[in-house]
Design a protein around this motif. Structure first.
Motif, PDB file in Angstrom:
ATOM      1  N   LEU A   1       0.829  -1.207   0.000  1.00 15.12           N
ATOM      2  CA  LEU A   1       0.000   0.000   0.000  1.00 15.12           C
ATOM      3  C   LEU A   1       0.861   1.254   0.000  1.00 15.12           C
ATOM      4  O   LEU A   1       0.559   2.238  -0.687  1.00 15.12           O
ATOM      5  N   GLN A   2       1.937   1.223   0.762  1.00 14.84           N
ATOM      6  CA  GLN A   2       2.810   2.390   0.841  1.00 14.84           C
ATOM      7  C   GLN A   2       3.495   2.677  -0.490  1.00 14.84           C
ATOM      8  O   GLN A   2       3.810   3.827  -0.795  1.00 14.84           O
TER       9      GLN A   2
ATOM     10  N   LYS B   1     -16.962   2.572   3.426  1.00 17.87           N
ATOM     11  CA  LYS B   1     -15.506   2.502   3.318  1.00 17.87           C
ATOM     12  C   LYS B   1     -15.091   1.077   2.949  1.00 17.87           C
ATOM     13  O   LYS B   1     -15.567   0.116   3.547  1.00 17.87           O
ATOM     14  N   PRO B   2     -14.218   0.929   1.956  1.00 24.51           N
ATOM     15  CA  PRO B   2     -13.786  -0.414   1.541  1.00 24.51           C
ATOM     16  C   PRO B   2     -13.169  -1.197   2.693  1.00 24.51           C
ATOM     17  O   PRO B   2     -12.535  -0.620   3.582  1.00 24.51           O
ATOM     18  N   ALA B   3     -13.376  -2.506   2.652  1.00 24.00           N
ATOM     19  CA  ALA B   3     -12.874  -3.364   3.732  1.00 24.00           C
ATOM     20  C   ALA B   3     -12.426  -4.695   3.157  1.00 24.00           C
ATOM     21  O   ALA B   3     -12.860  -5.112   2.083  1.00 24.00           O
TER      22      ALA B   3
ATOM     23  N   VAL C   1     -13.109  -5.774  -0.685  1.00 22.11           N
ATOM     24  CA  VAL C   1     -12.007  -5.799  -1.648  1.00 22.11           C
ATOM     25  C   VAL C   1     -11.467  -7.228  -1.742  1.00 22.11           C
ATOM     26  O   VAL C   1     -11.187  -7.868  -0.729  1.00 22.11           O
ATOM     27  N   THR C   2     -11.330  -7.686  -2.958  1.00 23.90           N
ATOM     28  CA  THR C   2     -10.900  -9.060  -3.211  1.00 23.90           C
ATOM     29  C   THR C   2      -9.453  -9.094  -3.702  1.00 23.90           C
ATOM     30  O   THR C   2      -8.795  -8.059  -3.828  1.00 23.90           O
TER      31      THR C   2
ATOM     32  N   ASN D   1      -5.367  -3.883  -5.254  1.00 24.72           N
ATOM     33  CA  ASN D   1      -6.794  -3.670  -5.518  1.00 24.72           C
ATOM     34  C   ASN D   1      -7.378  -2.613  -4.588  1.00 24.72           C
ATOM     35  O   ASN D   1      -8.207  -1.794  -4.999  1.00 24.72           O
ATOM     36  N   MET D   2      -6.943  -2.632  -3.337  1.00 21.29           N
ATOM     37  CA  MET D   2      -7.423  -1.632  -2.384  1.00 21.29           C
ATOM     38  C   MET D   2      -6.978  -0.235  -2.796  1.00 21.29           C
ATOM     39  O   MET D   2      -7.764   0.722  -2.778  1.00 21.29           O
TER      40      MET D   2
END
Length: 258
Positions: free
Chosen positions: A78-79, A165-167, A197-198, A229-230
């Motif tokens: 993610l970073q 919010k996506p989870a 999110v998959t 994907n997130m």
């Protein structure tokens, strides 16, 4: 007016018309294009996009066990996309279960009535976060009891901070029960209007001893794909337009027996 004056004035008028015509033609043919070109050359300064943040919750009592390995893999990916992250550990402190006291629904309430564990702290963090990822070890084919109690109280007392919010959930097991664990976690997200999110496979990694999950190469790749994907979904959501779906109906509750 004699003939000489008449011819002189006529010549001047004709010359004026001849001069005006090219100017009018030029304005009529190039005016719009010229304005368009001028407008095209004026570029607006792009506004910097707000940096998004994902809160990751480690539902394992082990601070640096296999669940943490998975969340760390997601965090690093993610970073790379410029997404801010924070990992919260539930640790080994007791986590209360929801007792359905209703105190959180009373006027002036600031969340769950129990304020001696992480529930209200996570609620405050989720106000600032844009998404949530919850990791849990598999206990008897189910999520850790502590993380279940925490999530149930969080969603019941402070559901407004997670809406839309996506989870995603991550399950870590020695051998089996991970799919049932994921299903249990995802059912909570779905009730809160949270986009799930998959990844390229179910969000599962295998490992028993400390750090063994790192050797699950497919599992680690699944974690990185989940992070990709997130990050992609957050970028789309916050790129502009409507940030949340239109909801023009109030929730309707129908009991089987009335």
């Amino acid at each position: 007016m004699d003939r000489r004056d008449f011819l002189k004035k006529s010549a001047l008028a004709a010359a004026g018309t001849a001069l005006a015509a090219p100017v009018s033609a030029m304005l009529s043919t190039t005016g719009a294009a010229g304005l368009a070109e001028t407008e095209t050359n004026v570029t607006e300064t792009p506004q910097p996009q707000r940096k998004t943040k994902v809160l990751l919750i480690n539902g394992s009592p082990r601070h640096d066990g296999n669940t943490f390995c998975c969340l760390s893999e997601i965090e690093a990916q993610l970073q790379k996309h410029g997404v801010e992250t924070e990992i919260v550990q539930i640790g080994r402190m007791p986590v209360r279960m929801c007792i359905n006291c209703g105190a959180c629904r009373q006027a002036g309430s600031n969340g769950c009535a129990f304020d001696d564990d992480l529930c209200n702290e996570i609620a405050r963090k989720m106000k600032e976060a844009d998404a949530m990822i919850v990791g849990t070890p598999v206990y008897y084919g189910q999520p850790n009891g502590g993380i279940l109690s925490l999530m149930q109280r969080l969603f019941f007392s402070s559901g407004h901070v997670v809406q839309n919010k996506p989870a995603a959930a991550v399950a870590v097991c020695r051998r089996g029960g991970a799919t049932a664990t994921l299903q249990t976690m995802n059912m909570m997200f779905e009730m809160m209007n949270m986009p799930v999110v998959t990844s390229q496979y179910w969000n599962i990694a295998y490992g028993a001893g400390k750090g063994e999950a790192k050797r699950d190469t497919e599992g680690m790749q699944t974690m990185r794909t989940l992070a990709n994907n997130m990050a992609w979904l957050l970028e789309k959501i916050h790129a502009g337009g409507k940030p949340t779906p239109l909801r023009d109906e109030k929730p309707t509750f129908m009991n089987f027996i009335r």
